[in-house]
Design an enzyme around this catalytic site. Sequence first.
Site, short mmCIF file in Angstrom:
data_model
loop_
_atom_site.label_atom_id
_atom_site.label_comp_id
_atom_site.label_asym_id
_atom_site.label_seq_id
_atom_site.Cartn_x
_atom_site.Cartn_y
_atom_site.Cartn_z
N HIS A 1 0.83 -1.21 0.00
CA HIS A 1 0.00 0.00 0.00
C HIS A 1 0.86 1.26 0.00
CE1 HIS A 1 -3.61 2.25 0.27
NE2 HIS A 1 -4.30 1.43 1.05
N ASP B 1 -8.37 -9.75 -18.76
CA ASP B 1 -8.28 -10.95 -19.61
C ASP B 1 -6.82 -11.14 -20.02
OD1 ASP B 1 -8.39 -12.90 -21.54
OD2 ASP B 1 -10.00 -11.96 -22.71
#
Length: 442
Positions: A156, A376
């Site tokens: 983070h 994808d």
Amino acid sequence: MAKLEIQIQMRKMISPSTPTPNHLRNLSLSFFDQGAPRIYVPIMFHYLPSSECNREGITERCDKLQNSLAETLTNFYPLAGRFREDEFSIHCNDEGVEFVESKVNTDLAAFLREGPKIEPLDNLLPEMDQLSSPLLGVQVNIFNCGGLVIAIQISHILADAFTLATFLNEWAHTSLTGTTTKGCLPSFGHLSSLFPTRVLSGPQFSPPSNRGPKIITRRFVFDALAIAKLKDRINSSATFTRPTRVVVVMSLIWKVLVGISSAKHDHSRDSSFLFPINLRGKSNLPSLEYALGNFYVTVAATLEANQLRKELNDFVNSIGSTARDTSLSIGKASVDEIISLSINCGAEIINKLGQGDEMDIYASTSWCRFPWYEADFGWGKPIWVSSVGRTFEVISLFDTKNGDGIEAWVSLKENKMIEFERDPDILSSTSKVTFDSSIWTR
């Protein structure tokens, strides 16, 4: 299924395919990175086998992922560097990101149909240690059926949800097409040039400790019909008569948690609900809409005990007005005013946390409306994008696959979770169905 049987097949470091130039070897982090928690953020992409998978062997598929990751890291080179606490910067030394391949001795479709259980998902993540590990870890979990789960952990300190989504979809594009995106990609460094780090006085926020009572994570699915019914409960006296999906679901969860607290203490208490606001697209400053790094502010919607009438309207009004007022302020703020707003929001939250057990504070985050389901890599879009169990109390929201519902991943102390799961509002608004059967066909 208490635990997945997983065998690590390979572990290696993946570096950018093109070395990072010398003039980019040091990335100063920004004021907003300075306030980010020192934790890794997880996400998982689940892919069922497809006809394309059958034509392409497992080795070829993993090679494609490795090669496309190396290509993508050329543009996202800070992810392959190492954090330097003393200078609060990233040494962009191309040391690499961790890439792990594992074999999972079960069928992915069967695993998903079983629930899926949340606890076994943790075993699919790469193991990371904030002090010594890379900033990014990837574990490709290959199931017996040929399906796979790509599990990500990212620090983070360098990335929020927008940055992670931007990186993942560029990696997927490169894997799918064999080429990187043409034209100008978002870049790191712009935020630190406008918002450099600064010396902060007073107490600072620290991430929650793993110690304490056991935390339970459960997944609750709010479909479009359930959300519509919740919106119908918002009457004309509400300030926000047309709240978003996210505001409605957050508000209901907060309402239920307040009810649990009131029953436990036998009276109402002051209560705050924390949530982050992505600042991209809200500021009038140029070139910030696609800036990479951390660029958000965490705000607190608060209701005092005497305001808690326990109607959904009250919670919707509080969360909605907090989000609206913050966005309006950001829209006309200068650089210094944005920093002041962020500092003030942080100080308010720290002050509330400092009240100890005198009030209730609930933390949340929403990853809705990010293009997770567009990732994808060459074998179709993911059947499911999931979180994992957490070791601290937090509410995390994700879109459902069809985009009109919300998955709420709720992590609470065990005794609180028991009450939450059997609350009438939760029982009537969430689905017991794990997946629609139609999504199993390509």
